[in-house]
Design a protein around this motif. Structure first.
Motif, PDB file in Angstrom:
ATOM      1  N   ASP B 368      -8.527   9.532   0.469  1.00 20.39           N
ATOM      2  CA  ASP B 368      -6.871   9.264  -0.311  1.00 20.39           C
ATOM      3  C   ASP B 368      -6.252  10.491   0.487  1.00 20.39           C
ATOM      4  OD1 ASP B 368      -4.939   7.593  -1.884  1.00 20.39           O
ATOM      5  OD2 ASP B 368      -4.761   9.713  -3.277  1.00 20.39           O
ATOM      6  N   PHE B 369      -7.221  11.255   0.786  1.00 21.91           N
ATOM      7  CA  PHE B 369      -6.184  13.056   1.081  1.00 21.91           C
ATOM      8  C   PHE B 369      -5.418  12.605   2.237  1.00 21.91           C
ATOM      9  CE2 PHE B 369     -10.069  15.017  -1.675  1.00 21.91           C
ATOM     10  CZ  PHE B 369      -9.145  14.633  -3.000  1.00 21.91           C
ATOM     11  N   GLN B 370      -5.631  11.857   2.963  1.00 23.18           N
ATOM     12  CA  GLN B 370      -5.120  11.445   4.404  1.00 23.18           C
ATOM     13  C   GLN B 370      -3.833  10.651   4.024  1.00 23.18           C
ATOM     14  OE1 GLN B 370      -5.445  13.897   6.874  1.00 23.18           O
ATOM     15  NE2 GLN B 370      -7.501  13.989   7.785  1.00 23.18           N
ATOM     16  N   TYR B 371      -4.900   9.263   3.506  1.00 27.00           N
ATOM     17  CA  TYR B 371      -3.247   8.171   3.138  1.00 27.00           C
ATOM     18  C   TYR B 371      -1.932   8.248   2.559  1.00 27.00           C
ATOM     19  CZ  TYR B 371      -8.106   5.574   4.350  1.00 27.00           C
ATOM     20  OH  TYR B 371      -9.180   5.183   4.955  1.00 27.00           O
ATOM     21  N   HIS B 372      -2.716   9.944   0.649  1.00 28.31           N
ATOM     22  CA  HIS B 372      -1.728   9.681   0.133  1.00 28.31           C
ATOM     23  C   HIS B 372      -0.426   9.677   0.585  1.00 28.31           C
ATOM     24  CE1 HIS B 372      -0.626  10.090  -4.055  1.00 28.31           C
ATOM     25  NE2 HIS B 372      -0.198  11.621  -3.386  1.00 28.31           N
ATOM     26  N   ASP B 373       0.356   9.272   0.165  1.00 28.54           N
ATOM     27  CA  ASP B 373       2.242   9.256   0.154  1.00 28.54           C
ATOM     28  C   ASP B 373       2.885   9.424   1.811  1.00 28.54           C
ATOM     29  OD1 ASP B 373       4.139   9.884  -1.580  1.00 28.54           O
ATOM     30  OD2 ASP B 373       3.179  12.497  -1.619  1.00 28.54           O
ATOM     31  N   THR B 374       1.255   8.408   2.542  1.00 23.17           N
ATOM     32  CA  THR B 374       1.524   7.953   4.300  1.00 23.17           C
ATOM     33  C   THR B 374       1.894   6.911   3.718  1.00 23.17           C
ATOM     34  OG1 THR B 374      -0.102   6.996   4.569  1.00 23.17           O
ATOM     35  CG2 THR B 374       0.150   9.603   4.787  1.00 23.17           C
ATOM     36  N   TYR B 375       2.997   5.847   5.287  1.00 22.44           N
ATOM     37  CA  TYR B 375       3.677   4.850   4.927  1.00 22.44           C
ATOM     38  C   TYR B 375       2.118   4.078   5.060  1.00 22.44           C
ATOM     39  CZ  TYR B 375       8.098   4.506   6.044  1.00 22.44           C
ATOM     40  OH  TYR B 375       9.740   4.111   5.000  1.00 22.44           O
ATOM     41  N   PHE B 376       0.638   4.434   4.890  1.00 23.83           N
ATOM     42  CA  PHE B 376       0.046   3.143   4.987  1.00 23.83           C
ATOM     43  C   PHE B 376      -0.557   2.888   3.289  1.00 23.83           C
ATOM     44  CE2 PHE B 376      -4.426   2.298   4.219  1.00 23.83           C
ATOM     45  CZ  PHE B 376      -5.023   2.108   5.089  1.00 23.83           C
ATOM     46  N   VAL B 377       0.309   3.913   2.319  1.00 22.45           N
ATOM     47  CA  VAL B 377       0.626   3.320   1.334  1.00 22.45           C
ATOM     48  C   VAL B 377       2.007   2.210   1.031  1.00 22.45           C
ATOM     49  CG1 VAL B 377       1.262   3.959  -1.272  1.00 22.45           C
ATOM     50  CG2 VAL B 377      -0.322   5.377   0.173  1.00 22.45           C
ATOM     51  N   VAL B 378       2.718   2.878   0.759  1.00 22.26           N
ATOM     52  CA  VAL B 378       3.689   1.907   1.820  1.00 22.26           C
ATOM     53  C   VAL B 378       3.716   0.220   2.125  1.00 22.26           C
ATOM     54  CG1 VAL B 378       6.384   1.226   2.542  1.00 22.26           C
ATOM     55  CG2 VAL B 378       5.331   3.960   2.309  1.00 22.26           C
ATOM     56  N   ALA B 379       2.816   0.034   3.596  1.00 23.45           N
ATOM     57  CA  ALA B 379       2.083  -1.050   4.013  1.00 23.45           C
ATOM     58  C   ALA B 379       1.632  -1.959   2.473  1.00 23.45           C
ATOM     59  CB  ALA B 379       1.273  -0.402   4.784  1.00 23.45           C
ATOM     60  N   HIS B 380       0.244  -0.470   2.374  1.00 24.20           N
ATOM     61  CA  HIS B 380      -0.993  -1.348   1.363  1.00 24.20           C
ATOM     62  C   HIS B 380       0.408  -2.241  -0.175  1.00 24.20           C
ATOM     63  CE1 HIS B 380      -2.942  -1.878  -2.249  1.00 24.20           C
ATOM     64  NE2 HIS B 380      -2.628  -0.618  -2.732  1.00 24.20           N
ATOM     65  N   PHE B 381       1.405  -1.790  -0.961  1.00 20.99           N
ATOM     66  CA  PHE B 381       2.090  -2.219  -1.626  1.00 20.99           C
ATOM     67  C   PHE B 381       2.385  -2.935  -1.244  1.00 20.99           C
ATOM     68  CE2 PHE B 381       4.760   1.939  -1.696  1.00 20.99           C
ATOM     69  CZ  PHE B 381       5.496   1.466  -2.216  1.00 20.99           C
ATOM     70  N   HIS B 382       3.729  -2.844  -0.575  1.00 25.73           N
ATOM     71  CA  HIS B 382       4.151  -4.157   0.403  1.00 25.73           C
ATOM     72  C   HIS B 382       3.386  -5.541   0.599  1.00 25.73           C
ATOM     73  CE1 HIS B 382       7.471  -0.979   0.161  1.00 25.73           C
ATOM     74  NE2 HIS B 382       8.005  -1.895   0.027  1.00 25.73           N
ATOM     75  N   TYR B 383       2.027  -5.035   0.525  1.00 28.02           N
ATOM     76  CA  TYR B 383       0.788  -6.056   1.411  1.00 28.02           C
ATOM     77  C   TYR B 383       1.076  -7.229  -0.456  1.00 28.02           C
ATOM     78  CZ  TYR B 383       0.368  -7.705   5.996  1.00 28.02           C
ATOM     79  OH  TYR B 383       0.653  -7.509   7.275  1.00 28.02           O
ATOM     80  N   VAL B 384       0.412  -5.803  -1.363  1.00 28.95           N
ATOM     81  CA  VAL B 384       0.660  -6.843  -1.891  1.00 28.95           C
ATOM     82  C   VAL B 384       1.618  -8.025  -2.800  1.00 28.95           C
ATOM     83  CG1 VAL B 384      -1.636  -5.860  -2.662  1.00 28.95           C
ATOM     84  CG2 VAL B 384      -0.030  -4.818  -3.619  1.00 28.95           C
ATOM     85  N   LEU B 385       2.586  -6.445  -2.882  1.00 28.80           N
ATOM     86  CA  LEU B 385       3.843  -7.126  -3.583  1.00 28.80           C
ATOM     87  C   LEU B 385       4.575  -8.260  -2.844  1.00 28.80           C
ATOM     88  CD1 LEU B 385       5.266  -3.949  -5.123  1.00 28.80           C
ATOM     89  CD2 LEU B 385       4.474  -6.359  -6.127  1.00 28.80           C
ATOM     90  N   VAL B 386       4.616  -7.979  -1.592  1.00 26.48           N
ATOM     91  CA  VAL B 386       6.049  -9.138  -1.113  1.00 26.48           C
ATOM     92  C   VAL B 386       5.181 -10.430  -0.674  1.00 26.48           C
ATOM     93  CG1 VAL B 386       7.150  -9.403   1.234  1.00 26.48           C
ATOM     94  CG2 VAL B 386       6.901  -7.580  -0.375  1.00 26.48           C
TER      95      VAL B 386
END
Lengths: 394, 517
Positions: B368-386
């Protein structure tokens, strides 16, 4: 198996075997393709995956990332495989008759316990990596990093070396008036310089809002929090220039405060550090010098570009901050102008307190520049000693 | 009793205490907010179409990311689920209406005011909220635009609406079930909403406390979140995420209920593992309270804290996995047809699972130190929300719309809407995994050149997805205005009391409790 039927079960196993083979084929084909440089270059240009980085920790994190990724891929292949199998085989249009089964404690138990075991397998390497990352003891070099809106300050503790690092990408490139350079938005005036093969500890904090200091190649990301000091460390294996960005939303120019780390061989680092110390000595001597109007103006313009342009605009016309052309401060009494620059504006958190960010020469130059640029033509000027006097008298 | 029709004119909607009217108003309101939040998203995607600043200035860009998040979470997804709950829960448990109908009216009607207050900030001097939907202090306190006070009051009103809505739902489910409708006979949509309502009651007051502390810091000289005054900016994040993590499950649990209703209908086979679905939902709800700090792995917690929150977060994969396995087993050896609700439900299972995988990756603290606050997170939560929350709402609308208005929607158009949305959303959000891994931080209006290609694809996908939703509006209006008449059962032998009443459902249903087998 009773609830599925023997024949179906064997058919299912066959399908499972097929779908389990698929990712292996995929992997090998990717590796085979990997031999072609063009494909590798193209993939690199597009940037598909996490960087492996240049430290032992970054390699370990990359491996962990890939491990979890492949576990997910395998689970996905099995689950989606079964799903697509039934979507294809069990259609009403092909005459499928629905089965009646709707529960099985044994199956439920299995698919609760097996994933739990897989999670334990993931947690073990993750825990050991985390313990390594948290051990910042026995560092040889300590650097304090302070986040400001919107730049970084690097202070080499015990070395009397400290400087700010600002974005150097010109506004014209950002607004499409000039072609964008290779390191667009990832270039700074003064990079952080560290030696390779030495444990460097970062003490990270912030001056105003939250920021986060992140360099992917080092796999270091830590929040910079006003009032708190976080620590992180790195040992870089290869000399090179590594680029990163602020990772925590910090206001308007959050996307415009990059980080550049220049890792050097130890000897080069020692030379650089000596040079920096000399520079600091020269600066101290210069504090009592007198500069000509042209010198002040030229230096002031540079200081303005690095520190003021984000809010007050390329031609002083304003933006997030007020216009500086022909308005109260820049064309009013000079002491009021010094006061704003040294002490900030009461009740306005956005205007920085530059008194502790810029040295006296830079303050004198930038004030002189602003009072004479863009048609302000006040004709007056300041020397570093004037700033010193002002600070002493307040 | 049963032949009381609705009142005439606008007064019907203003004064109504009818669960169906209020449900419809919630759904229309939510759709309006969905379009507004969508326009904000398209401003973001248009600016990110290529590197450089072309359309908007960074300060306005930050207002767009903030408002997009707030409007979609509080204005689109949550009210849509409350609308579905209003329409369906009384009909599913055999009740004549919601337990507290006047409060029901009030919980809806304060929402338009909350969002008018919120949207009006965009026109104020200094602009609207620009500190992200997570509004971390001190960017949202000491450094915030003056309009932040309006934002705080808007959040208070939304919270009040949600709390009242939840009380109503709990009261209805616990008190108004038809005789014989035992808890373990309730449809899963009712179960998931019951648990969601408890989550809401637990965490909305925490959010209210959080914004109240901000209000005090801004106007009354306190220093809850200011280190200079002895406070703690990290405290803000703990309080916010103690609300925020259950909040993300509030947006997904009702979706689980919807999908658990639709898949059995179109697989023509009972839901596999009903009881384990209920227990899994309850486990997820419990875990949601003890994982919040996985949003804060980089704030510098002690290692014991990191480990605890990492392990707890990984555990969520177990009950979530159980749900996915149950859905797949329900489909297995069924007799499937693929009408529009089923297409959305299947896409839900697949794409939500992909979002779950990236969630599992994010739970690994060192990675997560590499993922945190990147577009990977944006992709993740849009995949569960959209494809998660939003697709389940589409599925629910197609599934129950014939019951609501008495007409069948046009199957060809519905399928076209599905495929356009499916392609659009994957084009938009899949590339975000790649740019995130390659190092693009989130919430930036401009980016380095190596991210250009994927951003261009994402922007094109976003416009495709956006315009498909205007098409959805057209399909729904067309269905309401006319079309093939729906039968009472609508589908091929679906389960549930709602299918025993006429189509369209009469204004009052179950004024006498139905028999429950």
């Amino acid at each position: 198996m009773r609830l599925i039927g023997k024949q179906l079960a064997s058919k299912l196993l066959w399908v499972l075997g097929q779908v389990l083979l698929l990712p292996t084929l995929l992997m090998t084909s990717v590796q085979a393709f990997g031999a072609s440089d063009a494909v590798v270059d193209e993939a690199q240009r597009w940037g598909l995956n996490m960087t492996e980085g240049v430290t032992a920790v970054s390699h370990e994190i990359y491996d962990l990332h890939m491990l979890i990724f492949w576990i997910c891929v395998w689970i996905g292949v099995v689950v989606f495989g079964i799903m697509f199998y039934s979507m294809i085989m069990h259609r009403k249009s092909s005459g499928a008759v629905p089965a009646k089964f709707h529960e099985s404690t044994a199956v439920e138990l299995a698919w609760t316990l097996i994933p739990a075991l897989i999670l334990v397998m993931m947690a073990i390497p993750a825990t050991s990596s985390l313990i390594k990352i948290y051990d910042s003891s026995e560092a040889e070099i300590n650097i304090k990093i302070v986040g400001y809106q919107w730049k970084w300050q690097y202070e080499y503790l015990g070395e009397d070396v400290s400087f700010f690092s600002n974005l150097t990408t010109p506004q014209d490139e950002i607004y499409g008036l000039a072609p964008k350079g290779e390191h667009y938005l990832l270039e700074v005036d003064e990079p952080l310089v560290i030696p390779v093969n030495k444990k460097v500890r970062f003490l990270i904090t912030a001056n105003d809002v939250l920021h986060a200091w992140w360099v992917p190649a080092l796999a270091v990301k830590r929040d910079a929090i006003p009032g708190f000091v976080n620590d992180a460390w790195t040992i870089v294996d290869e000399p090179g220039i590594y680029r990163g960005q602020c990772a925590e939303l910090c206001g308007k120019a959050h996307g415009f405060m990059p980080i550049v780390v220049h890792a050097m061989e130890e000897a080069d680092y020692a030379n650089w550090l000596a040079g920096k110390k000399e520079e600091a000595e020269e600066l101290k001597a210069a504090m009592s010098q007198t500069f000509t109007m042209d010198e002040l103006y030229a230096r002031g313009e540079k200081v303005y570009q690095a520190n003021c342009v984000a809010c007050h605009g390329a031609n002083g016309g304003g933006g997030l901050g007020p216009s500086l052309v022909g308005t109260g401060i820049t064309t009013g009494p000079i002491n009021a102008h010094i006061n704003v620059m040294v002490n900030g504006v009461a009740g306005n958190a956005v205007m920085p307190v530059f008194g502790n960010q810029l040295n006296n020469i830079d303050l004198a130059s930038v004030i002189t520049f602003k009072r004479n640029a863009w048609g302000n033509n006040m004709g007056d000027q300041l020397q570093p000693v004037d700033i010193l006097t002002f600070k002493k008298n307040q | 009793m049963g032949d009381h029709g609705p009142a005439k004119g606008f007064g019907r909607w203003l004064f109504t205490t009818n669960h169906k009217d209020i449900g419809s108003m919630y759904l229309w309101f939510s759709f309006a907010m969905f379009l507004m939040g969508g326009v904000f998203a398209l401003v973001i995607r248009a600016e990110l179409f290529q590197p450089g600043l072309q359309l908007v200035e960074p300060e306005f860009f930050n207002q767009m990311t903030t408002m997009h998040g707030l409007v979609m979470v509080f204005g689109a997804v949550m009210p849509a689920f409350v609308g579905l709950a209003n329409w369906m829960i009384p009909m599913m448990v055999g009740a004549p209406d919601m337990a507290l109908p006047r409060m029901n009216n009030w919980s809806f009607w304060i929402l338009p005011f909350a969002f008018t207050l919120l949207a009006s900030t965009l026109l104020m001097e200094g602009g609207g909220p620009n500190f992200g939907w997570t509004f971390y202090a001190p960017l949202s306190t000491t450094y915030a635009p003056p309009s932040v006070t309006y934002f705080i009051f808007a959040v208070h009103i939304m919270g009040a609406s949600s709390i009242m809505g939840s009380i109503n739902i709990i009261a209805t489910i616990l008190n108004m079930r038809a005789p014989g409708m035992t808890l373990m006979k309730m449809p899963l949509f009712v179960w998931t909403w019951l648990i969601t309502a408890y989550l809401l009651i637990a965490v909305m007051p925490v959010l209210a406390g959080c914004v109240t502390m901000m209000l005090m810091d801004i106007h009354f000289g306190t220093s809850f979140f200011s280190a200079a005054g002895g406070g703690d900016p990290v405290l803000f994040q703990h309080v916010f995420w103690f609300f925020g993590h259950p909040e993300v499950y509030i947006m997904i649990l009702p979706a689980f209920g919807i999908v658990s209703a639709i898949i059995p209908t179109f697989a023509r086979k009972p839901l596999f593992g009903y009881a384990s679905m209920v227990y899994a939902t309850a486990s997820i709800a419990f875990l949601s309270f003890i994982v919040w700090a996985h949003h804060m792995f980089t704030v510098g917690m002690p290692i014991a804290g990191e480990l605890f929150f990492m392990y707890a977060t990984m555990l969520i994969a177990v009950p979530t996995g159980v749900k996915v396995f149950n859905w797949v087993s329900t489909m297995f050896r069924g007799s499937m047809t693929f009408e529009t609700p089923m297409l959305f439900a299947i896409a839900f299972v697949i794409l939500f699972t992909i979002g779950g995988f990236s969630g599992l990756m994010l739970s690994i603290a060192p990675a997560d130190f590499q993922y945190h606050d990147t577009y990977f997170v944006v992709a993740h939560f849009h995949y569960v929300l959209v494809p998660g929350a939003v697709f389940s709402i589409f599925a629910a609308v197609y599934y129950w719309l014939p019951k609501w208005c008495g007409n069948m929607y046009d199957e060809r158009l519905g399928k076209a809407h599905f495929w356009l949305s499916f392609v659009g959303l994957n084009l938009t959000f899949f590339p975000m995994h790649f740019v995130g891994l390659a190092g693009m931080p989130r919430r930036i209006p401009d980016y380095a050149l190596q991210f250009a290609d994927f951003n261009q694809i994402a922007s094109m996908g976003a416009f495709l997805f956006g315009f498909s939703q205007v098409f959805f509006l057209f399909i729904v209006i067309k269905t309401i205005r006319g079309g093939e008449k729906a039968t009472d059962a609508v589908w091929d032998n679906p389960e549930g009391l709602e299918w025993t009443v006429a189509s369209p459902a009469p204004y009052h249903t179950f004024t006498t409790p139905p028999p429950v087998k």
